[in-house]
Structures are given as structure tokens and as C-alpha cells.
Scaffold this active site. Sequence first.
Site, PDB file in Angstrom:
ATOM      1  N   PHE A   1       0.830  -1.200   0.000  1.00  0.00           N
ATOM      2  CA  PHE A   1       0.000   0.000   0.000  1.00  0.00           C
ATOM      3  C   PHE A   1       0.866   1.251   0.000  1.00  0.00           C
ATOM      4  CE2 PHE A   1      -2.492  -3.218   2.185  1.00  0.00           C
ATOM      5  CZ  PHE A   1      -3.773  -3.047   1.676  1.00  0.00           C
ATOM      6  N   ASP A   2       0.410   2.258  -0.709  1.00  0.00           N
ATOM      7  CA  ASP A   2       0.826   3.613  -0.379  1.00  0.00           C
ATOM      8  C   ASP A   2       0.175   3.933   0.959  1.00  0.00           C
ATOM      9  OD1 ASP A   2       1.607   6.450  -0.709  1.00  0.00           O
ATOM     10  OD2 ASP A   2      -0.547   6.725  -0.956  1.00  0.00           O
ATOM     11  N   CYS A   3       0.757   4.848   1.714  1.00  0.00           N
ATOM     12  CA  CYS A   3       0.211   5.131   3.042  1.00  0.00           C
ATOM     13  C   CYS A   3      -0.650   6.400   3.070  1.00  0.00           C
ATOM     14  CB  CYS A   3       1.348   5.248   4.064  1.00  0.00           C
ATOM     15  SG  CYS A   3       0.778   5.435   5.772  1.00  0.00           S
TER      16      CYS A   3
ATOM     17  N   THR B   1      -3.915   6.965   0.867  1.00  0.00           N
ATOM     18  CA  THR B   1      -4.543   5.660   0.654  1.00  0.00           C
ATOM     19  C   THR B   1      -5.075   5.093   1.958  1.00  0.00           C
ATOM     20  OG1 THR B   1      -3.042   5.242  -1.201  1.00  0.00           O
ATOM     21  CG2 THR B   1      -4.188   3.335  -0.247  1.00  0.00           C
TER      22      THR B   1
ATOM     23  N   LYS C   1       8.930   8.239  -4.747  1.00  0.00           N
ATOM     24  CA  LYS C   1       8.023   7.934  -5.842  1.00  0.00           C
ATOM     25  C   LYS C   1       7.616   9.249  -6.510  1.00  0.00           C
ATOM     26  CE  LYS C   1       5.126   5.979  -2.996  1.00  0.00           C
ATOM     27  NZ  LYS C   1       3.893   5.343  -2.489  1.00  0.00           N
TER      28      LYS C   1
END
Length: 223
Positions: free
Chosen positions: A11-13, A16, A151
Site C-alpha cells: 500500500f501507499d500510506c 490511501t 516515488k
Amino acid sequence: MTDEQFKIITFDCYGTLIDWESGIKAAFHDEAARDGVELDGNQIIAAYSAEEPAVESEPYRPYREVLTETARRVAVKLGWELKPERAGFLAASLPNWKPFADTNPALERLARHFELGILSNIDDDLLTATRKHFTVGFDFIVTAQQLKSYKPGLSHFAEALSRAGSRTLIHAAQSYFHDVVPATRLGIPVVWVNRNASAVEPNGPLPTHEVRDLSDLAKLLGV
């Protein structure tokens, strides 16, 4: 899709799992109020969304410093005369940013069937503070601090593939720019958690799947 097809969900944190927009707006509103300044929430997020990637694209600096510089630039853009020594307010607020209402219930369902990971543009200590809001653990964590990279660079995803080894993984994230685009470049299946009903960029790659929130992600994955 089932746990027989994928073994790991990364997961992105922030955006998200964590409601970063509410956290950012509250931090700006509270700090600006000290100067008797009222800021528009939508303008805060628009300015932040433009400035943060620009700061991250510069030579690597810790995310705490990214937040400080981004806060300074957003204040300038919004016409708020923020004193430089107070620009750390945004980083200081981050440990208080809360999960979305659907986050923990969905993570609890998913954790019974999959290994879970986080791929985040963050410092280790800030993520440690955030993880106190989650009701599940994570099997591996990849941060910008570990990689000295942000990213949408590919380093987070390459590291996730390396750690996964022969185990299959799928990535879930809210940011099309930071996550969907680079994940697809490496051939990683990606679920776009499109909380804001955003549009795909013109001529941009399509996610493998698209859901509204993490509850829908859990349903998609059959749990």
C-alpha cells in the site's frame, strides 16, 4: 482475485490509508489562524499537490524537510506571510493524521489472507508514529529514507519486488502519479484506490483495477 493469486498487498500510506488531505488542511488552518489568516481548504490542497512533487523531484532530502519546504512554498502561493522558523508545523502535525474510516476494518480483513506492506514517501520515524493508528502490523516497510528516493521513481517498487522474491504481489494506492504510473512501468498489478474520482491522465497507463476505497479493495480480493 484471491490469496491464491497474490500473496502480498503493498500500500501507499498517505492518501490511501491515511486521510492526508484532512490532516494537511487542519494543520494549515490552525497555523494560519495564529496570524489571523483564513485559508481555503481546496486552495491548500491544490497548492500542496503542485508544490510537494516539485520539492521531491529535487536532490534527496528527508521528508520532514520536504514538508517544511512545501509548507513554505504553499504559504507564499496563498499569500500567507509564514515566518521561516514556523514552517515545520506541517511535519509536526503528521503523526496526528488519522486513517480513513474504511482503512482499519479493511486491513483487518486483508491481513487474515495476505502479507501486507507499505511503500511510502516518508521518513522512518514519521511512519512509526503513523503506524500507531493502525490495528494490524505490516510484514515489510519501504520508505524514502531507506532508499534516498521518492516515488514516482521506481526504487520503492523495485525494492518491493526484491523483498517479495517468488511471492506474487499487488499494489494498492490512491495516487495515479506517484503509484499507478511507476507500478505499471514495472509490470506490477496495481489497484487504483480512486477516492477522489479522478480521471486517468491523457494517454496514461490504466490501472489493473479501480476501486472507490479499501472496503471495495477487500471485496475485489475476495475477503
